[in-house]
Design a protein around this motif. Structure first.
Motif, mmCIF file in Angstrom:
data_model
loop_
_atom_site.group_PDB
_atom_site.id
_atom_site.type_symbol
_atom_site.label_atom_id
_atom_site.label_comp_id
_atom_site.label_asym_id
_atom_site.label_seq_id
_atom_site.Cartn_x
_atom_site.Cartn_y
_atom_site.Cartn_z
ATOM 1 N N LYS A 174 0.813 -1.215 0.000
ATOM 2 C CA LYS A 174 0.000 0.000 0.000
ATOM 3 C C LYS A 174 0.848 1.268 0.000
ATOM 4 C CE LYS A 174 -3.715 -2.370 2.375
ATOM 5 N NZ LYS A 174 -4.349 -2.585 3.668
ATOM 6 N N TYR A 175 2.144 1.115 0.257
ATOM 7 C CA TYR A 175 3.031 2.285 0.290
ATOM 8 C C TYR A 175 3.337 2.721 -1.138
ATOM 9 C CZ TYR A 175 7.036 5.275 1.091
ATOM 10 O OH TYR A 175 7.893 6.342 1.100
ATOM 11 N N ASN A 176 3.186 4.000 -1.378
ATOM 12 C CA ASN A 176 3.433 4.538 -2.713
ATOM 13 C C ASN A 176 4.332 5.769 -2.596
ATOM 14 O OD1 ASN A 176 3.283 5.007 -5.439
ATOM 15 N ND2 ASN A 176 1.253 5.924 -5.363
ATOM 16 N N HIS A 177 5.392 5.773 -3.351
ATOM 17 C CA HIS A 177 6.299 6.928 -3.370
ATOM 18 C C HIS A 177 6.872 7.045 -4.775
ATOM 19 C CE1 HIS A 177 9.769 9.483 -2.566
ATOM 20 N NE2 HIS A 177 9.136 9.853 -1.463
ATOM 21 N N LEU A 209 9.885 6.087 6.765
ATOM 22 C CA LEU A 209 9.931 5.933 8.226
ATOM 23 C C LEU A 209 8.633 6.418 8.869
ATOM 24 C CD1 LEU A 209 13.640 6.900 8.959
ATOM 25 C CD2 LEU A 209 12.603 4.615 9.085
ATOM 26 N N ASN A 210 8.061 7.482 8.335
ATOM 27 C CA ASN A 210 6.759 7.954 8.827
ATOM 28 C C ASN A 210 5.665 6.926 8.535
ATOM 29 O OD1 ASN A 210 7.663 10.358 9.945
ATOM 30 N ND2 ASN A 210 7.382 11.495 8.045
ATOM 31 N N TYR A 211 5.725 6.308 7.365
ATOM 32 C CA TYR A 211 4.755 5.273 7.002
ATOM 33 C C TYR A 211 4.886 4.060 7.923
ATOM 34 C CZ TYR A 211 2.012 2.038 4.165
ATOM 35 O OH TYR A 211 1.083 1.128 3.738
ATOM 36 N N ILE A 212 6.103 3.678 8.209
ATOM 37 C CA ILE A 212 6.364 2.552 9.110
ATOM 38 C C ILE A 212 5.792 2.857 10.496
ATOM 39 C CG2 ILE A 212 8.233 1.376 10.354
ATOM 40 C CD1 ILE A 212 9.858 1.608 7.665
ATOM 41 N N LYS A 213 6.067 4.056 10.989
ATOM 42 C CA LYS A 213 5.568 4.461 12.306
ATOM 43 C C LYS A 213 4.037 4.523 12.308
ATOM 44 C CE LYS A 213 6.125 8.156 15.699
ATOM 45 N NZ LYS A 213 6.802 9.419 16.006
#
Length: 105
Positions: free
Chosen positions: A45-48, A93-97
């Motif tokens: 779901k992470y998109n960059h 890192l923000n997404y992980i947190k």
């Protein structure tokens, strides 16, 4: 198309980028009961804009499960600057947190 019971898939050629790519590794700390698929579903779901792919590198178990993932980053338009790479790292890192995941520091 189905030929003698097997699926034939089209292969789409994509020209490789002329700009360099880099890998950034993170080791996630999971409970032993947590399956890789659960982590994978979150990462899908992470998109960059600079994330090209990610791959499982290693799984190690002691009192916790440690899963190392390499993130492949790059751009088709330019060589990434140090600032671009730092921006990606801060963002992931923000997404992980945000997803209550823990990584080895």
């Amino acid at each position: 198309e189905n030929l003698y019971g097997s699926n034939i898939q089209s292969i789409i050629y994509e020209e490789p980028s002329k700009y360099p790519i880099t890998n950034i590794d993170y080791t996630f700390i999971l409970n032993k009961e947590t399956k890789y698929e659960e982590l994978d579903n979150i990462l899908k779901k992470y998109n960059h804009k600079y994330l090209l792919s990610y791959n499982l590198i290693d799984v190690y178990e002691d009192e916790k499960k440690k899963v190392t993932i390499t993130f492949v980053i790059g751009s088709r338009e330019k060589t990434l600057s140090k600032e671009d790479m730092l921006e990606f790292q801060e963002n992931i890192l923000n997404y992980i947190k945000y997803n209550n995941l823990e990584i080895v520091q």
